[in-house]
Design a protein around this motif. Sequence first.
Motif, PDB file in Angstrom:
ATOM      1  N   MET A   1       0.829  -1.209   0.000  1.00  0.00           N
ATOM      2  CA  MET A   1       0.000   0.000   0.000  1.00  0.00           C
ATOM      3  C   MET A   1       0.861   1.255   0.000  1.00  0.00           C
ATOM      4  O   MET A   1       1.800   1.362   0.775  1.00  0.00           O
ATOM      5  N   GLY A   2       0.497   2.193  -0.836  1.00  0.00           N
ATOM      6  CA  GLY A   2       1.154   3.497  -0.802  1.00  0.00           C
ATOM      7  C   GLY A   2       2.512   3.559  -1.457  1.00  0.00           C
ATOM      8  O   GLY A   2       3.052   4.642  -1.627  1.00  0.00           O
TER       9      GLY A   2
ATOM     10  N   ALA B   1      15.095   8.201   2.767  1.00  0.00           N
ATOM     11  CA  ALA B   1      13.961   8.851   3.427  1.00  0.00           C
ATOM     12  C   ALA B   1      12.690   8.007   3.347  1.00  0.00           C
ATOM     13  O   ALA B   1      11.882   8.001   4.270  1.00  0.00           O
ATOM     14  N   LEU B   2      12.526   7.282   2.252  1.00  0.00           N
ATOM     15  CA  LEU B   2      11.278   6.550   2.032  1.00  0.00           C
ATOM     16  C   LEU B   2      11.366   5.070   2.388  1.00  0.00           C
ATOM     17  O   LEU B   2      10.368   4.366   2.396  1.00  0.00           O
ATOM     18  N   GLY B   3      12.601   4.590   2.619  1.00  0.00           N
ATOM     19  CA  GLY B   3      12.783   3.161   2.869  1.00  0.00           C
ATOM     20  C   GLY B   3      12.565   2.355   1.601  1.00  0.00           C
ATOM     21  O   GLY B   3      12.054   1.233   1.631  1.00  0.00           O
ATOM     22  N   TYR B   4      12.906   2.929   0.464  1.00  0.00           N
ATOM     23  CA  TYR B   4      12.730   2.279  -0.827  1.00  0.00           C
ATOM     24  C   TYR B   4      14.041   1.615  -1.274  1.00  0.00           C
ATOM     25  O   TYR B   4      15.122   1.944  -0.772  1.00  0.00           O
ATOM     26  N   ILE B   5      13.918   0.755  -2.266  1.00  0.00           N
ATOM     27  CA  ILE B   5      15.103   0.150  -2.883  1.00  0.00           C
ATOM     28  C   ILE B   5      15.634   1.121  -3.935  1.00  0.00           C
ATOM     29  O   ILE B   5      14.854   1.727  -4.670  1.00  0.00           O
ATOM     30  N   TYR B   6      16.951   1.251  -3.982  1.00  0.00           N
ATOM     31  CA  TYR B   6      17.554   2.105  -5.011  1.00  0.00           C
ATOM     32  C   TYR B   6      18.295   1.234  -6.020  1.00  0.00           C
ATOM     33  O   TYR B   6      19.093   0.372  -5.639  1.00  0.00           O
ATOM     34  N   VAL B   7      18.034   1.460  -7.289  1.00  0.00           N
ATOM     35  CA  VAL B   7      18.759   0.718  -8.328  1.00  0.00           C
ATOM     36  C   VAL B   7      19.417   1.687  -9.306  1.00  0.00           C
ATOM     37  O   VAL B   7      18.749   2.521  -9.925  1.00  0.00           O
TER      38      VAL B   7
ATOM     39  N   LEU C   1       5.959   8.649 -10.304  1.00  0.00           N
ATOM     40  CA  LEU C   1       6.691   9.924 -10.295  1.00  0.00           C
ATOM     41  C   LEU C   1       7.923   9.796 -11.187  1.00  0.00           C
ATOM     42  O   LEU C   1       8.754   8.906 -11.000  1.00  0.00           O
ATOM     43  N   LYS C   2       7.993  10.689 -12.175  1.00  0.00           N
ATOM     44  CA  LYS C   2       9.141  10.688 -13.091  1.00  0.00           C
ATOM     45  C   LYS C   2       9.870  12.017 -12.966  1.00  0.00           C
ATOM     46  O   LYS C   2       9.254  13.078 -13.105  1.00  0.00           O
ATOM     47  N   ILE C   3      11.167  11.929 -12.726  1.00  0.00           N
ATOM     48  CA  ILE C   3      11.972  13.147 -12.597  1.00  0.00           C
ATOM     49  C   ILE C   3      13.008  13.137 -13.717  1.00  0.00           C
ATOM     50  O   ILE C   3      13.601  12.092 -14.015  1.00  0.00           O
TER      51      ILE C   3
ATOM     52  N   LYS D   1       2.418  12.856  -4.752  1.00  0.00           N
ATOM     53  CA  LYS D   1       2.036  11.624  -5.460  1.00  0.00           C
ATOM     54  C   LYS D   1       1.498  10.589  -4.490  1.00  0.00           C
ATOM     55  O   LYS D   1       0.513   9.911  -4.778  1.00  0.00           O
ATOM     56  N   ILE D   2       2.164  10.450  -3.340  1.00  0.00           N
ATOM     57  CA  ILE D   2       1.743   9.421  -2.400  1.00  0.00           C
ATOM     58  C   ILE D   2       0.370   9.758  -1.807  1.00  0.00           C
ATOM     59  O   ILE D   2      -0.495   8.901  -1.679  1.00  0.00           O
TER      60      ILE D   2
END
Length: 229
Positions: A4-5, A29-35, A146-148, A226-227
């Motif tokens: 979720m989210g 900051a988000l606890g996401y995986i970075y590739v 989200l595209k940067i 976005k979230i």
Amino acid sequence: MQQMGKIIISIDGWSSTGKSTLAKQLAKALGYIYVDSGAMYRAITLYFLRNHVDWTNKKEVKRALQEINIEFQNNLKTETSTIFLNGENVEYVIRDLVVAEKVSEIAAIKEVREFAVAQQKNMGKQKGIIMDGRDIGTVVFPRAELKIFMTADSSVRVERRFKELFEKNPNITIEEVKSNLEMRDYIDSHREISPLKKAKDSLLLDNTNLTEREQFQKAMEWVQKKISG
Ligand code: CDP
């Protein structure tokens, strides 16, 4: 199952625009995986160079790709991502100018792109991922939430990359770095398959006059919108 989210964030842009710096800050900051998708093309290039693969020969390229295994290890605390090529930590050696001189030529090969993109798409299945590169918002994750797209004045980019490489190799010259960046940007944006271009639905981040903190804050505002929305 998709969490979720959690969203997918793509960061594309010109060389040395600070994509990986921003991606690592956001991942932490988000606890996401970075590739770091560029690291994959660099690792493939390193393998080709070390094993004298003739990359103008499709058969040789295909055979060589079958021998390549790429893995990432993320450490959110230290904001580092480490790439392993067939079990060897190559994070440091792939940043060498010797690799940078050939990587764009090799990244333009159809078979090489198919090999890397298939793995990249797979990594995004669970969402909660930030990937940086050249074709992430256009080809790898065309439906990223989200595209940067990052850019900066070329003199600023050359200086940033020069500082980074000079720390490792004091023999390097600013002219070498400048011509490598110009060459890669040209090949990356003119190749036939998945050229570097700004996705229509991406947000432009020009960090010529932004500090790392300022660019992070701006990107976090976009993420939060976005979230929540
Ligand atoms: O750090 P920098 O932006 O200079 O380069 P990188 O992200 O390490 O990528 C190295 C090279 O890999 C690029 O110049 C491209 O030729 C290639 N690349 C690509 O074709 N597609 C990607 N998604 C990422 C990198």
